[in-house]
Write an enzyme that holds these catalytic residues in place. Structure first.
Site, PDB file in Angstrom:
ATOM      1  N   GLY A 230      13.417  18.143  25.900  1.00  0.00           N
ATOM      2  CA  GLY A 230      14.320  18.557  24.839  1.00  0.00           C
ATOM      3  C   GLY A 230      15.284  19.607  25.341  1.00  0.00           C
ATOM      4  N   GLY A 235      12.484  24.554  25.012  1.00  0.00           N
ATOM      5  CA  GLY A 235      11.628  24.832  26.161  1.00  0.00           C
ATOM      6  C   GLY A 235      11.216  26.284  26.263  1.00  0.00           C
ATOM      7  CD  GLU A 252      11.407  16.833  33.590  1.00  0.00           C
ATOM      8  OE1 GLU A 252      12.629  17.080  33.751  1.00  0.00           O
ATOM      9  OE2 GLU A 252      10.624  16.675  34.531  1.00  0.00           O
ATOM     10  CB  CYS A 286      18.651  15.331  30.137  1.00  0.00           C
ATOM     11  SG  CYS A 286      17.598  14.105  30.923  1.00  0.00           S
TER      12      CYS A 286
END
Length: 491
Positions: A230, A235, A252, A286
């Site tokens: 996310g 994070g 990640e 991402c």
């Protein structure tokens, strides 16, 4: 195929009409499902079953555990067309991307099956006579996977396939924007478990809900490993909470990925790589290309050609052949894109594209033209990741300065350089080159293969999933010493 027939084919029609969480397709805004949300008590029971399952699964020989993952891969092959279509319906991806995501799942299953016979440790020379030393690897416990909407099934498979062959149980909390694909994958996995025959109850589960469910999973010490995909903001919360209880996290997170186009680059190759990386998944990867540094001698030509290509990008219904870019996931994503473009203008940028596109029959979907933004330098908005098809364009004259600009981002996921100069290529990949977890030459930053460890540095979180030795993140290491002598010397 419509939503109802796809859900029926995947065996989850009843689950997709069983609750009060509404699922809307970004393609049209239409409701395609209503799913049941789990309660805090449900999560507690799920973790309890997973923990119990782990205590049995860890003693199953790893090659036998690999057989379960082999069966999963086979079931995914059988359901690839329907599941890929559901990914497109629920996440807005074009058909080929939906199918490609399921193929990634199949590929990681194949990888993990081989891995189940290669969980190797080391033999270590002891300094003590009559002693032997070895390093062994053992499963950790329960792996909790928290996934994002943009890769609603592949990211789970990167984690689950490895975690299962390593001997862990798996609990999955998908994005609340894409729960149907998770339920479909769980149905496929349950079929594989039934054929496998003797797996413990609760070995792999799905819990549906919002942030409060995710927070509960993260805080619970029975989530021995938390693999979270996310934003960097998410994070920070997950990483701190898991560290507080001395758990293990695999993060990640975001990526403000850059590319460099050298004056020696193969221009046609570079343009194709740039277009796919910046426009694919409507810029909602991402690993999407977001910043581009072009050598001053070819800047004007490169930007002119990019504008021509961007003007021709087929934007529309992702289920139709020929569409290259589908919709943004929702209105919030559209608003963030427009805010970023306005900020870029305020910071001196020249914007081409970015406006909303009306697609006949899908007026409630948030379709946009991909945007090119010419900037004189990396301003605040350029250095902030916006999850949308925005590509910032800047000039450079010195290759080392371009590398420094690449590394100026707080994120460190993926990067690329287009060049035919061997020295530039080696420089970019060296210790003083790109500081990202992924560094490519003559391909864009997106489209990573499952054979390599996936992940990045800095605010990308430092986690690694998928290939190489990422499996070690799902196991604990033990150093073992055996004394086969009759003496007891000290080290």
């Amino acid at each position: 195929m419509d939503a109802k027939s796809i859900l029926s084919d995947l065996g989850i029609a009843s689950l997709a009409d069983a609750g009060d969480m509404t699922v809307n397709s970004p393609i049209s805004g239409a409701v395609i499902g209503r799913v049941k949300q789990h309660t805090a008590a449900d999560v507690d029971a799920t973790l309890a079953r997973a923990r119990s399952a782990f205590t049995q699964w860890r003693d199953v020989p790893a090659p036998r555990r690999g057989e379960l993952v082999r069966l999963l891969g086979q079931k995914l092959r059988e359901k690839k067309a329907a599941l890929g279509r559901l990914v497109s319906l629920e996440a807005g991806k074009i058909v080929q991307e939906g199918l490609g995501e399921v193929q990634e799942m199949i590929d990681i299953c194949d990888f993990a099956v081989g891995l189940s016979r290669q969980l190797y440790g080391l033999t270590i020379a002891s300094e003590r006579p009559g002693h032997g030393m070895a390093e062994t690897w053992h499963p950790v416990g329960v792996c909790t996977v928290i996934s994002a909407f943009n890769f609603p099934v592949a990211v789970w498979s990167w984690n689950a396939a490895l975690a299962l062959v390593c001997g862990n149980a798996v609990v999955w909390k998908p994005s609340e924007k894409t729960p149907l694909t998770a339920l479909a994958v769980d149905r496929i996995l349950q079929d594989a478990l039934a054929e496998f025959g003797d797996a413990p109850d609760g070995l792999a589960s799905v819990v549906i809900g919002g942030r409060e469910i995710g927070a509960q999973l993260v805080a619970d010490k029975r989530s021995d490993i938390v693999s979270a995909t996310g934003s960097s903001e998410m994070g920070r919360t997950v990483g701190v909470e898991v560290a507080r209880r001395f758990g293990r996290s695999i993060l990640e997170l975001g990526g403000n990925n850059a590319g460099i186009v050298s004056q020696t680059a193969n221009r046609d190759l570079a343009l194709r790589g740039i277009l796919f990386s910046a426009v694919g998944t409507a810029g909602q990867r991402c690993t999407s290309l977001r910043r581009l540094f072009v050598h001053d001698s070819i800047y004007d030509e490169t930007v002119a050609r990019l504008k021509e290509l961007y003007a021709k990008v087929p934007v529309g219904n992702p289920l139709e052949q020929g569409t290259l870019m589908g919709p943004l996931i929702d209105v919030q994503a559209f608003a963030r894109m427009q805010d970023a473009l306005e900020q870029a203008k305020g910071e001196g940028g020249t914007v081409t594209g970015g406006e909303r596109v009306t697609v006949s029959g899908f007026e409630n979907g948030y379709y946009v033209r991909p945007a090119l933004v010419e900037m004189s330098a990396q301003s605040d908005v350029v250095l902030k990741e916006t999850f949308a098809p925005i590509l910032y364009l800047m000039r450079y004259t010195d290759f080392d300065a371009a590398i420094a600009a690449n590394n100026a981002s707080a994120h460190g996921l993926s990067s690329c350089a287009f060049t035919t100069d061997l020295r530039e290529a080696e420089r970019f990949l060296s210790a003083s080159g790109s500081d990202c977890g992924i560094a490519n030459v003559n391909i864009g930053p997106s489209g990573a293969e499952i054979g390599g460890a996936f992940g990045g540095e800095k605010e990308t979180g430092g986690g690694r999933e998928s290939g190489s030795d990422a499996w070690k993140g799902y196991m604990r290491r033990a150093t073992n010493t055996i004394n086969y002598s009759s003496a007891l010397p000290l080290a």
